[in-house]
Write a protein that holds these residues in place. Structure first.
Motif, PDB file in Angstrom:
ATOM      1  N   ARG A  39       0.779  -1.349   0.030  1.00 26.58           N
ATOM      2  CA  ARG A  39       0.189  -0.060   0.001  1.00 26.58           C
ATOM      3  C   ARG A  39       0.801   1.204  -0.174  1.00 26.58           C
ATOM      4  NH1 ARG A  39      -5.134   0.013  -0.581  1.00 26.58           N
ATOM      5  NH2 ARG A  39      -6.380   1.852  -0.029  1.00 26.58           N
ATOM      6  N   ASN A  40       1.970   1.049   0.260  1.00 26.57           N
ATOM      7  CA  ASN A  40       3.003   2.526   0.275  1.00 26.57           C
ATOM      8  C   ASN A  40       3.230   2.922  -0.968  1.00 26.57           C
ATOM      9  OD1 ASN A  40       3.644   2.579   3.248  1.00 26.57           O
ATOM     10  ND2 ASN A  40       5.211   1.138   3.198  1.00 26.57           N
ATOM     11  N   LEU A  41       3.046   1.915  -2.101  1.00 21.46           N
ATOM     12  CA  LEU A  41       3.199   2.181  -3.588  1.00 21.46           C
ATOM     13  C   LEU A  41       2.039   3.547  -3.773  1.00 21.46           C
ATOM     14  CD1 LEU A  41       5.090  -0.208  -3.353  1.00 21.46           C
ATOM     15  CD2 LEU A  41       4.001  -0.638  -5.756  1.00 21.46           C
ATOM     16  N   LEU A  42       0.894   3.542  -3.027  1.00 19.27           N
ATOM     17  CA  LEU A  42      -0.023   4.467  -3.347  1.00 19.27           C
ATOM     18  C   LEU A  42       0.361   5.872  -3.095  1.00 19.27           C
ATOM     19  CD1 LEU A  42      -3.277   2.550  -2.406  1.00 19.27           C
ATOM     20  CD2 LEU A  42      -2.184   2.668  -4.665  1.00 19.27           C
ATOM     21  N   LYS A  43       1.283   6.176  -2.191  1.00 20.49           N
ATOM     22  CA  LYS A  43       2.183   7.357  -1.862  1.00 20.49           C
ATOM     23  C   LYS A  43       3.060   7.754  -2.916  1.00 20.49           C
ATOM     24  CE  LYS A  43       1.191   6.468   3.068  1.00 20.49           C
ATOM     25  NZ  LYS A  43       1.708   6.051   4.299  1.00 20.49           N
ATOM     26  N   ASP A  44       3.590   6.667  -3.769  1.00 23.29           N
ATOM     27  CA  ASP A  44       4.757   7.247  -4.642  1.00 23.29           C
ATOM     28  C   ASP A  44       4.089   8.155  -5.649  1.00 23.29           C
ATOM     29  OD1 ASP A  44       7.218   6.173  -6.209  1.00 23.29           O
ATOM     30  OD2 ASP A  44       5.587   5.978  -7.811  1.00 23.29           O
ATOM     31  N   LYS A  45       5.090   9.120  -6.033  1.00 23.83           N
ATOM     32  CA  LYS A  45       4.648  10.045  -6.819  1.00 23.83           C
ATOM     33  C   LYS A  45       3.958   9.591  -8.063  1.00 23.83           C
ATOM     34  CE  LYS A  45       6.276  14.834  -8.343  1.00 23.83           C
ATOM     35  NZ  LYS A  45       7.441  15.501  -8.419  1.00 23.83           N
ATOM     36  N   VAL A  46       4.641   8.637  -8.901  1.00 25.78           N
ATOM     37  CA  VAL A  46       4.203   8.123 -10.066  1.00 25.78           C
ATOM     38  C   VAL A  46       2.983   7.541  -9.923  1.00 25.78           C
ATOM     39  CG1 VAL A  46       4.713   6.569 -12.241  1.00 25.78           C
ATOM     40  CG2 VAL A  46       6.502   8.177 -11.092  1.00 25.78           C
ATOM     41  N   VAL A  47       3.094   6.537  -9.263  1.00 27.00           N
ATOM     42  CA  VAL A  47       1.537   5.673  -8.937  1.00 27.00           C
ATOM     43  C   VAL A  47       0.500   6.710  -8.497  1.00 27.00           C
ATOM     44  CG1 VAL A  47       0.664   3.666  -7.616  1.00 27.00           C
ATOM     45  CG2 VAL A  47       3.021   3.605  -8.332  1.00 27.00           C
ATOM     46  N   ASN A  48       0.791   7.496  -7.445  1.00 25.68           N
ATOM     47  CA  ASN A  48      -0.494   8.259  -7.040  1.00 25.68           C
ATOM     48  C   ASN A  48      -0.776   8.989  -8.274  1.00 25.68           C
ATOM     49  OD1 ASN A  48      -1.024  11.406  -5.410  1.00 25.68           O
ATOM     50  ND2 ASN A  48      -1.839   9.501  -4.579  1.00 25.68           N
ATOM     51  N   SER A  49       0.130   9.776  -9.190  1.00 25.58           N
ATOM     52  CA  SER A  49      -0.672  10.559 -10.359  1.00 25.58           C
ATOM     53  C   SER A  49      -1.492   9.600 -11.169  1.00 25.58           C
ATOM     54  CB  SER A  49       0.639  11.145 -10.889  1.00 25.58           C
ATOM     55  OG  SER A  49       1.357  10.212 -11.419  1.00 25.58           O
ATOM     56  N   LEU A  50      -0.922   8.392 -11.238  1.00 26.76           N
ATOM     57  CA  LEU A  50      -1.860   7.453 -12.051  1.00 26.76           C
ATOM     58  C   LEU A  50      -3.094   7.249 -11.609  1.00 26.76           C
ATOM     59  CD1 LEU A  50      -2.229   5.301 -14.421  1.00 26.76           C
ATOM     60  CD2 LEU A  50      -1.079   3.611 -13.040  1.00 26.76           C
ATOM     61  N   TYR A  51      -3.180   7.107 -10.212  1.00 25.47           N
ATOM     62  CA  TYR A  51      -4.483   6.756  -9.431  1.00 25.47           C
ATOM     63  C   TYR A  51      -5.559   7.834  -9.488  1.00 25.47           C
ATOM     64  CZ  TYR A  51      -7.795   5.795  -5.674  1.00 25.47           C
ATOM     65  OH  TYR A  51      -8.830   5.973  -5.044  1.00 25.47           O
ATOM     66  N   LEU A  52      -4.702   9.182  -9.504  1.00 25.13           N
ATOM     67  CA  LEU A  52      -5.754  10.151  -9.622  1.00 25.13           C
ATOM     68  C   LEU A  52      -6.440  10.601 -11.142  1.00 25.13           C
ATOM     69  CD1 LEU A  52      -3.536  13.077  -7.532  1.00 25.13           C
ATOM     70  CD2 LEU A  52      -5.445  11.947  -7.107  1.00 25.13           C
ATOM     71  N   PHE A  53      -5.637  10.274 -12.085  1.00 19.80           N
ATOM     72  CA  PHE A  53      -6.046   9.878 -13.479  1.00 19.80           C
ATOM     73  C   PHE A  53      -7.143   9.121 -13.483  1.00 19.80           C
ATOM     74  CE2 PHE A  53      -6.126   7.811 -17.435  1.00 19.80           C
ATOM     75  CZ  PHE A  53      -6.513   8.879 -18.346  1.00 19.80           C
ATOM     76  N   LEU A  62       5.999   1.860 -17.519  1.00 24.14           N
ATOM     77  CA  LEU A  62       5.521   1.619 -16.498  1.00 24.14           C
ATOM     78  C   LEU A  62       5.911   0.400 -15.633  1.00 24.14           C
ATOM     79  CD1 LEU A  62       3.388   2.694 -14.181  1.00 24.14           C
ATOM     80  CD2 LEU A  62       1.722   1.748 -15.530  1.00 24.14           C
ATOM     81  N   LYS A  63       5.762  -0.726 -16.424  1.00 25.62           N
ATOM     82  CA  LYS A  63       6.195  -2.128 -16.026  1.00 25.62           C
ATOM     83  C   LYS A  63       7.701  -2.048 -15.407  1.00 25.62           C
ATOM     84  CE  LYS A  63       6.635  -6.807 -17.565  1.00 25.62           C
ATOM     85  NZ  LYS A  63       6.445  -7.752 -18.749  1.00 25.62           N
ATOM     86  N   GLU A  64       8.534  -1.662 -15.771  1.00 27.45           N
ATOM     87  CA  GLU A  64       9.913  -1.607 -15.278  1.00 27.45           C
ATOM     88  C   GLU A  64       9.805  -0.736 -14.085  1.00 27.45           C
ATOM     89  OE1 GLU A  64      14.513  -0.418 -16.152  1.00 27.45           O
ATOM     90  OE2 GLU A  64      12.998  -0.062 -17.657  1.00 27.45           O
ATOM     91  N   TYR A  65       9.076   0.403 -13.934  1.00 31.56           N
ATOM     92  CA  TYR A  65       9.026   1.122 -12.812  1.00 31.56           C
ATOM     93  C   TYR A  65       8.402   0.637 -11.780  1.00 31.56           C
ATOM     94  CZ  TYR A  65       8.043   5.332  -9.889  1.00 31.56           C
ATOM     95  OH  TYR A  65       8.071   6.183  -8.863  1.00 31.56           O
ATOM     96  N   ILE A  66       7.386  -0.034 -12.007  1.00 35.08           N
ATOM     97  CA  ILE A  66       6.827  -0.719 -10.691  1.00 35.08           C
ATOM     98  C   ILE A  66       7.414  -1.919 -10.233  1.00 35.08           C
ATOM     99  CG2 ILE A  66       4.521  -2.443 -10.209  1.00 35.08           C
ATOM    100  CD1 ILE A  66       2.880  -0.298 -11.908  1.00 35.08           C
ATOM    101  N   ILE A  67       8.164  -2.651 -11.072  1.00 36.12           N
ATOM    102  CA  ILE A  67       9.158  -3.698 -10.890  1.00 36.12           C
ATOM    103  C   ILE A  67      10.017  -3.147  -9.792  1.00 36.12           C
ATOM    104  CG2 ILE A  67      10.910  -5.130 -11.408  1.00 36.12           C
ATOM    105  CD1 ILE A  67       9.309  -5.881 -14.080  1.00 36.12           C
ATOM    106  N   ASN A  68      10.664  -2.186 -10.170  1.00 35.26           N
ATOM    107  CA  ASN A  68      11.875  -1.364  -9.246  1.00 35.26           C
ATOM    108  C   ASN A  68      10.885  -1.114  -7.743  1.00 35.26           C
ATOM    109  OD1 ASN A  68      13.786  -1.461 -11.010  1.00 35.26           O
ATOM    110  ND2 ASN A  68      13.213   0.651 -11.807  1.00 35.26           N
ATOM    111  N   LYS A  69       9.818  -0.593  -7.792  1.00 35.68           N
ATOM    112  CA  LYS A  69       9.074  -0.125  -6.506  1.00 35.68           C
ATOM    113  C   LYS A  69       8.690  -1.454  -5.873  1.00 35.68           C
ATOM    114  CE  LYS A  69       9.239   3.971  -7.142  1.00 35.68           C
ATOM    115  NZ  LYS A  69      10.177   4.926  -5.975  1.00 35.68           N
TER     116      LYS A  69
END
Length: 449
Positions: free
Chosen positions: A26-40, A73-80
Motif C-alpha cells: 500500500r505504500n506504493l499509493l504514496k509514490d509520486k508516479v503511482v499516485n498520479s496514475l491513481y488520480l487520473f 510503467l512495468k519497469e518502474y513498478i518492478i523497481n518499486k
C-alpha cells in the motif's frame, strides 16, 4: 468539454479497483508516479469528466513517469516492488502476509500492463470521438521496453528483476521475492552499497551514493600485509564471527581511506554496506544503530580523517560507542576509522609541561586526563599502521602501477622522473605514485599522438 456519461470503461474501473485493493504494498499509493496514475484513473472513472482536466491528469502522470528515468510503467513498478518496505519485504512472520503479497503482485502486474495506447482508446469511448479524436490521439504514450537496461546493476538484482519482467504471473514469483528479501533486505539497503549520514532541512537521513568510488583491492601496489589484517577482520564480520572495530592510521596518501572503500566494493555482494559518518555527527550513532540493527546486511560505519581537538562532544560520544554501551552494540555494525594521528587527539607542547598541573588553570591530575585522551585509539580492537614508503618501496609502487597500465617507458627514465616528482610535490607515498603515473602517462600519449 463536459461528459456526463456514467458508463465508463470497465477496464479503467478495474485498474482503479486494483490499486484500491492493494494491501501489503500500500505504500506504493504514496509514490509520486503511482499516485498520479491513481488520480487520473479515479477522475476518468467519475460521473462527470471534463477533457481539459483529464488531459492535465494524464500528462501529469506521463511527466512523473518520464522524470523517474524510464518510459516503462512495468519497469518502474518492478523497481518499486523490489525496494518497498512492508511486512512481507521485512520478512515479518504474520499469518497470511505472503498470500496477501502474492495477491498484490497480481494486481500490480495488471497496472504495470497499462499502456498509453490502451488508455487513449478508452478515452475515445468516453468523449465525443468526432470532436476530440485529434486532441486525445496527441496525448504522449509510455511503453514497454523490449529489454531491461541492467547496466551497472548487481547480479542479485538483475536476477530478480528479470524473473518478474519475464513472468506471466507475478504472484508465482513470490518465493523468489521472499528469498531476495531474506538475503538482501529491502528498501535502499537492498540496492545501494554506500551512504552518507547527512542533514537536510534539519532532519538526519541516509543519502544514497549512486556511484561510489570504484577502487578495487587489485588496484593497489604494496601494503599487502596491512590490508590483509583489515580484510580478514571484515570476512570474520561478514560470516558472523567475532570481529573488531578498526583504526587505520599513519601518513597521508598511503591508501587508508581507499582500502576501506575497496573492501566495500569487494564484499558488497556478500551483504556489506557502508555508512560514511562525518565526525560532527558521531553523536547520532545511537540513532543510526536503531535504524540498522534489524537489517540483514552488515554495516561498516566509516569515519574518515578522524582527529579531535579539546573538549569536543564527539570525542566523548565515540569513546562511549567504542566502550560498547547498551545502545552502542549491534552484531551487524562495525566502525572503521582513518586518521593521520595514532592517538586521534591534538597534542600541544603545553600538554607535555608537567608544571601545568601546578598552575591555577590546570587540573591536579592532568596526567590521568592526558592518558585518557591518548587511550582512545586503544578502544579500537585493531590498529593498522600505514607509513610512508622509503625510496625503494615508493619505486616498487611506481613500477607496479606502470606495469598494470602497460606503460612502455624504460625503468631508468621512469625511476628518475618518479623521484623528481615526489621531490617537487608531496613526498613519497602511494598517492604520489598514482599522481606521477597519471602525469607521465598523459605526457607520453600527447608526445606520441
Amino acid at each position: 468539454m463536459e461528459n456526463t456519461n456514467s458508463n465508463v470503461s470497465f477496464d479503467i474501473k478495474n485498474a482503479k479497483l486494483s490499486l484500491n485493493s492493494i494491501s501489503v504494498y500500500r505504500n506504493l499509493l504514496k509514490d509520486k508516479v503511482v499516485n498520479s496514475l491513481y488520480l487520473f484513473l479515479n477522475y476518468a472513472d467519475g460521473e462527470k469528466v471534463e477533457l481539459d482536466h483529464t488531459a492535465e491528469l494524464y500528462n501529469n502522470f506521463f511527466f512523473n513517469l518520464s522524470e523517474s528515468g524510464t518510459n516503462s510503467l512495468k519497469e518502474y513498478i518492478i523497481n518499486k516492488i523490489l525496494f518497498d518496505e512492508n511486512a512481507f519485504s521485512r520478512i515479518e512472520k504474520h499469518k497470511n502476509i505472503e498470500d496477501a503479497a502474492a495477491n498484490d503482485l497480481k494486481k500490480l502486474q495488471f497496472i504495470a500492463s497499462l499502456k498509453g495506447s490502451f488508455i487513449k482508446d478508452r478515452l475515445l469511448k468516453i468523449f465525443d470521438k468526432n470532436k476530440f479524436k485529434n486532441v486525445i490521439e496527441e496525448f504522449p504514450q509510455w511503453g514497454e521496453v523490449e529489454k531491461l537496461d541492467l547496466t551497472n546493476i548487481p547480479e542479485h538484482i538483475k536476477l530478480i528483476k528479470e524473473s518478474l519482467y519475464n513472468s506471466d504471473n507475478w504472484n508465482e514469483c513470490i518465493y523468489d521475492l521472499k528469498k531476495f528479501h531474506q538475503n538482501y533486505g529491502c528498501g535502499i539497503f537492498a540496492f545501494y552499497r554506500a551512504f552518507v549520514w547527512e542533514y537536510v532541512d534539519g532532519k538526519s537521513q541516509f543519502k544514497c551514493i549512486s556511484n561510489p568510488d570504484p577502487v578495487e583491492l587489485s588496484d593497489f601496489i604494496g601494503y599487502e600485509n596491512e590490508r590483509k589484517i583489515v580484510i580478514e577482520n571484515t570476512v570474520q564480520f561478514l560470516k558472523g564471527f567475532p570481529s573488531n572495530n578498526v583504526l587505520l592510521y599513519g601518513d597521508r596518501g598511503t591508501g587508508k581511506s581507499s582500502t576501506v572503500k575497496a573492501i566495500l566494493n569487494k564484499y558488497y555482494k556478500d551483504g556489506l554496506r557502508m555508512i560514511e559518518l562525518p565526525k560532527a555527527h558521531i553523536i547520532d550513532f545511537p540513532d543510526i544503530i536503531r535504524q540498522l540493527k534489524d537489517k540483514p546486511q552488515k554495516f561498516i560505519i566509516f569515519i574518515d580523517d578522524l582527529v579531535f581537538g579539546d573538549n569536543e562532544e564527539s570525542y566523548t560520544a565515540l569513546k562511549s560507542i567504542l566502550e560498547g554501551g547498551i545502545e552502542s552494540k549491534s552484531r551487524n555494525i562495525l566502525i572503521y576509522a582513518t586518521s593521520n594521528r595514532r592517538h586521534l587527539v591534538k597534542e600541544y607542547f603545553s600538554d607535555r609541561d608537567s608544571a601545568k598541573s601546578q598552575r591555577g588553570d590546570g587540573e591536579i591530575h592532568y596526567g590521568d586526563s592526558r592518558q585518557e585522551k591518548l587511550s582512545l585509539a586503544d578502544r579500537f580492537g585493531i590498529n593498522v599502521l600505514f607509513s610512508s614508503p622509503d625510496k625503494k618501496r615508493y619505486l616498487e609502487i611506481v613500477d607496479g602501477i606502470a606495469d598494470k597500465r602497460k606503460l612502455k617507458i624504460d625503468r631508468k627514465t621512469l625511476h628518475r622522473e618518479a623521484v623528481k616528482w615526489e621531490m617537487w610535490y608531496n613526498g613519497p607515498s602511494a598517492r604520489t605514485a598514482v599522481q606521477f603515473i597519471d602525469w607521465i602517462e598523459g605526457k607520453n600519449k600527447i608526445e606520441n599522438k
